[in-house]
Design a protein around this motif. Structure first.
Motif, PDB file in Angstrom:
ATOM      1  N   PHE A 136       0.829  -1.212   0.000  1.00 21.01           N
ATOM      2  CA  PHE A 136       0.000   0.000   0.000  1.00 21.01           C
ATOM      3  C   PHE A 136       0.861   1.258   0.000  1.00 21.01           C
ATOM      4  CE2 PHE A 136      -1.277   3.303   3.073  1.00 21.01           C
ATOM      5  CZ  PHE A 136      -2.184   3.978   2.284  1.00 21.01           C
ATOM      6  N   VAL A 137       1.903   1.256   0.827  1.00 20.32           N
ATOM      7  CA  VAL A 137       2.801   2.420   0.881  1.00 20.32           C
ATOM      8  C   VAL A 137       3.372   2.714  -0.499  1.00 20.32           C
ATOM      9  CG1 VAL A 137       4.995   3.279   1.803  1.00 20.32           C
ATOM     10  CG2 VAL A 137       3.383   2.132   3.321  1.00 20.32           C
ATOM     11  N   GLY A 138       3.781   1.650  -1.202  1.00 23.22           N
ATOM     12  CA  GLY A 138       4.315   1.835  -2.546  1.00 23.22           C
ATOM     13  C   GLY A 138       3.271   2.357  -3.508  1.00 23.22           C
ATOM     14  N   LEU A 139       2.072   1.802  -3.450  1.00 22.29           N
ATOM     15  CA  LEU A 139       0.991   2.261  -4.322  1.00 22.29           C
ATOM     16  C   LEU A 139       0.613   3.708  -4.014  1.00 22.29           C
ATOM     17  CD1 LEU A 139      -1.360  -0.863  -4.243  1.00 22.29           C
ATOM     18  CD2 LEU A 139      -0.141  -0.002  -6.240  1.00 22.29           C
ATOM     19  N   ALA A 141       2.395   6.024  -2.849  1.00 21.36           N
ATOM     20  CA  ALA A 141       3.450   6.984  -3.186  1.00 21.36           C
ATOM     21  C   ALA A 141       3.481   7.305  -4.680  1.00 21.36           C
ATOM     22  CB  ALA A 141       4.810   6.441  -2.749  1.00 21.36           C
ATOM     23  N   LEU A 142       2.764   6.530  -5.484  1.00 23.11           N
ATOM     24  CA  LEU A 142       2.766   6.768  -6.923  1.00 23.11           C
ATOM     25  C   LEU A 142       2.097   8.096  -7.251  1.00 23.11           C
ATOM     26  CD1 LEU A 142       1.770   3.232  -8.256  1.00 23.11           C
ATOM     27  CD2 LEU A 142       4.056   4.245  -8.221  1.00 23.11           C
ATOM     28  N   ASP A 143       2.469   8.638  -8.383  1.00 22.03           N
ATOM     29  CA  ASP A 143       1.870   9.886  -8.846  1.00 22.03           C
ATOM     30  C   ASP A 143       0.365   9.706  -9.038  1.00 22.03           C
ATOM     31  OD1 ASP A 143       1.064  11.759 -11.342  1.00 22.03           O
ATOM     32  OD2 ASP A 143       2.699  12.682 -10.225  1.00 22.03           O
ATOM     33  N   GLU A 144      -0.395  10.756  -8.753  1.00 17.68           N
ATOM     34  CA  GLU A 144      -1.851  10.681  -8.852  1.00 17.68           C
ATOM     35  C   GLU A 144      -2.302  10.301 -10.257  1.00 17.68           C
ATOM     36  OE1 GLU A 144      -4.098  10.783  -6.512  1.00 17.68           O
ATOM     37  OE2 GLU A 144      -2.533  11.046  -5.000  1.00 17.68           O
ATOM     38  N   LYS A 145      -1.549  10.714 -11.273  1.00 18.02           N
ATOM     39  CA  LYS A 145      -1.908  10.365 -12.651  1.00 18.02           C
ATOM     40  C   LYS A 145      -1.833   8.866 -12.869  1.00 18.02           C
ATOM     41  CE  LYS A 145       1.229  13.035 -14.344  1.00 18.02           C
ATOM     42  NZ  LYS A 145       2.135  13.709 -15.309  1.00 18.02           N
ATOM     43  N   LEU A 146      -0.867   8.227 -12.250  1.00 17.54           N
ATOM     44  CA  LEU A 146      -0.727   6.776 -12.381  1.00 17.54           C
ATOM     45  C   LEU A 146      -1.842   6.055 -11.636  1.00 17.54           C
ATOM     46  CD1 LEU A 146       3.130   6.343 -11.881  1.00 17.54           C
ATOM     47  CD2 LEU A 146       1.864   6.233 -14.025  1.00 17.54           C
ATOM     48  N   ASN A 149      -6.090   5.640 -13.198  1.00 18.91           N
ATOM     49  CA  ASN A 149      -6.613   4.483 -13.915  1.00 18.91           C
ATOM     50  C   ASN A 149      -6.161   3.218 -13.188  1.00 18.91           C
ATOM     51  OD1 ASN A 149      -7.224   2.388 -15.733  1.00 18.91           O
ATOM     52  ND2 ASN A 149      -6.975   3.738 -17.500  1.00 18.91           N
ATOM     53  N   LYS A 150      -6.955   2.790 -12.220  1.00 21.90           N
ATOM     54  CA  LYS A 150      -6.554   1.676 -11.365  1.00 21.90           C
ATOM     55  C   LYS A 150      -6.487   0.356 -12.120  1.00 21.90           C
ATOM     56  CE  LYS A 150      -8.020   3.652  -6.957  1.00 21.90           C
ATOM     57  NZ  LYS A 150      -8.123   5.009  -7.481  1.00 21.90           N
ATOM     58  N   GLN A 151      -7.333   0.198 -13.126  1.00 25.72           N
ATOM     59  CA  GLN A 151      -7.311  -1.055 -13.896  1.00 25.72           C
ATOM     60  C   GLN A 151      -5.997  -1.182 -14.666  1.00 25.72           C
ATOM     61  OE1 GLN A 151     -10.715  -1.634 -16.394  1.00 25.72           O
ATOM     62  NE2 GLN A 151     -10.072  -3.646 -17.093  1.00 25.72           N
ATOM     63  N   ARG A 152      -5.571  -0.100 -15.296  1.00 30.62           N
ATOM     64  CA  ARG A 152      -4.311  -0.122 -16.047  1.00 30.62           C
ATOM     65  C   ARG A 152      -3.121  -0.283 -15.107  1.00 30.62           C
ATOM     66  NH1 ARG A 152      -3.338   4.953 -19.756  1.00 30.62           N
ATOM     67  NH2 ARG A 152      -5.182   4.048 -20.745  1.00 30.62           N
ATOM     68  N   LEU A 153      -3.181   0.390 -13.959  1.00 31.56           N
ATOM     69  CA  LEU A 153      -2.092   0.296 -12.993  1.00 31.56           C
ATOM     70  C   LEU A 153      -1.973  -1.131 -12.459  1.00 31.56           C
ATOM     71  CD1 LEU A 153       0.077   1.549 -11.183  1.00 31.56           C
ATOM     72  CD2 LEU A 153      -1.735   2.215  -9.583  1.00 31.56           C
ATOM     73  N   ALA A 154      -3.104  -1.724 -12.126  1.00 29.07           N
ATOM     74  CA  ALA A 154      -3.094  -3.094 -11.623  1.00 29.07           C
ATOM     75  C   ALA A 154      -2.486  -4.038 -12.655  1.00 29.07           C
ATOM     76  CB  ALA A 154      -4.517  -3.535 -11.274  1.00 29.07           C
ATOM     77  N   LYS A 155      -2.845  -3.857 -13.903  1.00 26.12           N
ATOM     78  CA  LYS A 155      -2.324  -4.716 -14.966  1.00 26.12           C
ATOM     79  C   LYS A 155      -0.823  -4.564 -15.120  1.00 26.12           C
ATOM     80  CE  LYS A 155      -3.002  -5.942 -19.837  1.00 26.12           C
ATOM     81  NZ  LYS A 155      -3.765  -5.627 -21.092  1.00 26.12           N
ATOM     82  N   LEU A 157       1.293  -3.830 -12.903  1.00 32.48           N
ATOM     83  CA  LEU A 157       1.993  -4.364 -11.737  1.00 32.48           C
ATOM     84  C   LEU A 157       1.723  -5.851 -11.519  1.00 32.48           C
ATOM     85  CD1 LEU A 157       1.399  -1.424  -9.227  1.00 32.48           C
ATOM     86  CD2 LEU A 157       3.530  -2.004 -10.385  1.00 32.48           C
ATOM     87  N   GLY A 158       0.898  -6.428 -12.394  1.00 34.08           N
ATOM     88  CA  GLY A 158       0.600  -7.848 -12.244  1.00 34.08           C
ATOM     89  C   GLY A 158      -0.383  -8.147 -11.135  1.00 34.08           C
ATOM     90  N   LEU A 159      -1.228  -7.176 -10.782  1.00 32.28           N
ATOM     91  CA  LEU A 159      -2.234  -7.361  -9.735  1.00 32.28           C
ATOM     92  C   LEU A 159      -3.614  -7.446 -10.366  1.00 32.28           C
ATOM     93  CD1 LEU A 159      -1.092  -4.604  -7.188  1.00 32.28           C
ATOM     94  CD2 LEU A 159      -0.723  -7.071  -6.951  1.00 32.28           C
ATOM     95  N   ASN A 160      -4.552  -8.097  -9.682  1.00 36.22           N
ATOM     96  CA  ASN A 160      -5.934  -7.987 -10.140  1.00 36.22           C
ATOM     97  C   ASN A 160      -6.559  -6.777  -9.447  1.00 36.22           C
ATOM     98  OD1 ASN A 160      -7.285  -8.822  -7.587  1.00 36.22           O
ATOM     99  ND2 ASN A 160      -6.395 -10.816  -8.042  1.00 36.22           N
ATOM    100  N   ARG A 161      -7.618  -6.255 -10.043  1.00 39.58           N
ATOM    101  CA  ARG A 161      -8.187  -4.999  -9.552  1.00 39.58           C
ATOM    102  C   ARG A 161      -8.763  -5.141  -8.141  1.00 39.58           C
ATOM    103  NH1 ARG A 161     -12.394  -1.661 -13.211  1.00 39.58           N
ATOM    104  NH2 ARG A 161     -13.586  -3.573 -12.922  1.00 39.58           N
ATOM    105  N   GLU A 162      -9.311  -6.332  -7.830  1.00 37.72           N
ATOM    106  CA  GLU A 162      -9.866  -6.554  -6.490  1.00 37.72           C
ATOM    107  C   GLU A 162      -8.784  -6.403  -5.423  1.00 37.72           C
ATOM    108  OE1 GLU A 162     -12.063 -10.085  -3.884  1.00 37.72           O
ATOM    109  OE2 GLU A 162     -11.725 -10.336  -6.037  1.00 37.72           O
ATOM    110  N   ASP A 163      -7.612  -6.990  -5.681  1.00 35.61           N
ATOM    111  CA  ASP A 163      -6.512  -6.852  -4.729  1.00 35.61           C
ATOM    112  C   ASP A 163      -6.044  -5.403  -4.638  1.00 35.61           C
ATOM    113  OD1 ASP A 163      -6.240  -9.340  -3.622  1.00 35.61           O
ATOM    114  OD2 ASP A 163      -4.816 -10.063  -5.108  1.00 35.61           O
ATOM    115  N   MET A 164      -6.053  -4.711  -5.776  1.00 31.02           N
ATOM    116  CA  MET A 164      -5.643  -3.311  -5.795  1.00 31.02           C
ATOM    117  C   MET A 164      -6.482  -2.500  -4.800  1.00 31.02           C
ATOM    118  SD  MET A 164      -3.876  -0.768  -7.252  1.00 31.02           S
ATOM    119  CE  MET A 164      -3.382  -1.295  -8.892  1.00 31.02           C
TER     120      MET A 164
END
Length: 303
Positions: A136-139, A141-146, A149-155, A157-164
Motif C-alpha cells: 500500500f505504501v508503494g501504491l 506513493a505513486l503519482d496521482e496520474k498513475l 486508472n486503477k485497472q491499467r495500474l493493476a495490470k 503491476l501484475g495485480l488484479n483490480r480486487e486486490d488493488m
C-alpha cells in the motif's frame, strides 16, 4: 559433492530469482548499460515501500556476496546531477555497505519519475516477504496520474483490480493505526484492512464512536489477544452495545410528511441530531434553517 562456494552461489541465486524476472519484464524496453558505480553516489528510492530490513538476512547476503560475488547487479537511474537513484536492489546495496565496499555493479537505465516509481514497486511486489501494508505504501506513493486508472495500474503491476482496492483500503484507516503499521507493517493484512474500512463506512453518521471502538479492537490485535480477521466483528459488537445504551438514553422522534417518514430527531443528554431524507435544498431554505439553528443554540446557551 558440491563445495561450500557452490552451495552459497546456489542459495544466493535462489534468493534473487524472485525479483530478477520483475526487472527483466520492466526494463527490457528502456535503454540500459552496466558499470561499477560509487556507492556514495547512489541515493535511496523515495518510492521504496519496504519499511523493515531483517539484519540477519542482510548479514547472510553480505557473507554470500563476500564469498561468491554479486550475481545480480542492482538497478539505478541517472539523475541530472550526475548522481544515481536506486530502483531495485536495496538489500544488495545495504549488504555492500556492510562489507565496507565503495562501488557496486549496477544496471543504469534511462527512466523518468513515473517509470522509476513503477519499476521500484514492481520489483518489490515480486518478493513474497513484502507485507500488504508495505505494498500500500508503494501504491500510495505513486503519482496521482498513475493511480487514476486503477485497472491499467493493476495490470502493469501484475495485480488484479480486487486486490488493488484491498491494498488501498489502508488509506481510510485512522492515523493511529497507520503509525503503528509504519513500525510493524505485518500487523494487519489487506483483507482485515478492507473489513476495517467497511466497518467505518457503515457507520459514517457516528464515525467518532466507530473509530473509538475500532481502536479498542486494534489494541487487542496489537497485544495478540484478538486475531486481526476477527477485529472488525469485535468492533461491531462493541459499537452495537454502545448504540443500545445511547438509544435507551435518547429521545427519538420521526419527521413525517405526506404519510411517509422524512427523517428523524434524536436527542440525548449530550447532543441533538437531525437527519432529513432529502437530496437537495435551495439557498433560501438553507439560510432559514441555519438561522433557526443559530437561534436554538443561543437559546440553549442562555439556559
Amino acid at each position: 559433492m558440491a563445495s561450500t562456494k557452490e552451495l552459497l552461489a546456489q542459495k544466493l541465486k535462489q534468493n534473487t530469482q524472485k525479483h530478477q524476472q520483475a526487472q527483466k519484464d520492466n526494463i527490457k524496453e528502456l535503454k540500459e548499460f552496466r558499470r561499477n558505480v560509487p556507492i556514495e553516489d547512489i541515493s535511496r528510492s523515495p518510492n521504496q515501500p519496504r519499511k523493515t530490513f531483517d539484519e540477519l538476512e542482510l548479514k547472510e547476503l553480505a557473507d554470500s556476496i563476500e564469498e561468491v560475488g554479486l550475481l545480480q547487479p542492482i538497478t539505478v537511474r541517472k539523475l541530472d546531477n550526475l548522481k544515481y537513484e536506486l530502483i531495485a536492489g536495496e538489500r544488495r546495496l545495504r549488504a555492500h555497505q556492510l562489507l565496507g565496499k565503495t562501488v557496486i555493479e549496477a544496471i543504469i537505465i534511462d527512466a523518468n519519475n513515473d517509470e522509476a516509481s513503477l519499476l521500484t514497486l514492481a520489483e518489490n511486489l515480486k518478493r513474497q516477504d513484502l507485507t500488504d501494508y508495505e505494498i500500500f505504501v508503494g501504491l500510495n506513493a505513486l503519482d496521482e496520474k498513475l493511480k487514476k486508472n486503477k485497472q491499467r495500474l493493476a495490470k502493469s503491476l501484475g495485480l488484479n483490480r480486487e486486490d488493488m482496492y484491498k491494498y488501498l483500503s489502508y488509506e481510510k484507516l485512522p492515523e493511529v493505526i497507520l503509525k503503528d503499521l509504519d513500525a510493524e507493517p505485518n500487523l494487519l493484512g489487506r483483507t482485515a484492512a478492507t473489513a476495517f474500512k467497511k466497518f467505518l463506512s457503515d457507520h459514517l453518521q457516528q464515525l467518532s464512536e466507530a473509530e473509538t471502538v475500532l481502536l479498542k479492537a486494534w489494541e487487542k490485535v496489537k497485544d495478540k489477544k484478538l486475531e486481526q480477521t476477527k477485529a472488525a466483528a469485535y468492533a461491531e459488537k462493541l459499537f452495537s452495545q454502545g448504540s443500545d445504551k445511547l438509544t435507551t438514553a435518547s429521545v427519538v422522534r420521526k419527521i413525517e410528511y405526506a404519510g411517509k417518514v422524512a427523517g428523524n430527531i434524536k436527542l440525548s443528554d449530550k447532543q441533538l441530531k437531525v437527519s432529513l431524507n432529502i437530496s437537495q435544498i435551495d439557498e433560501a431554505s438553507l439560510q432559514q434553517l441555519e438561522n433557526f439553528l443559530k437561534e436554538l443554540v443561543q437559546k440553549n446557551e442562555k439556559v
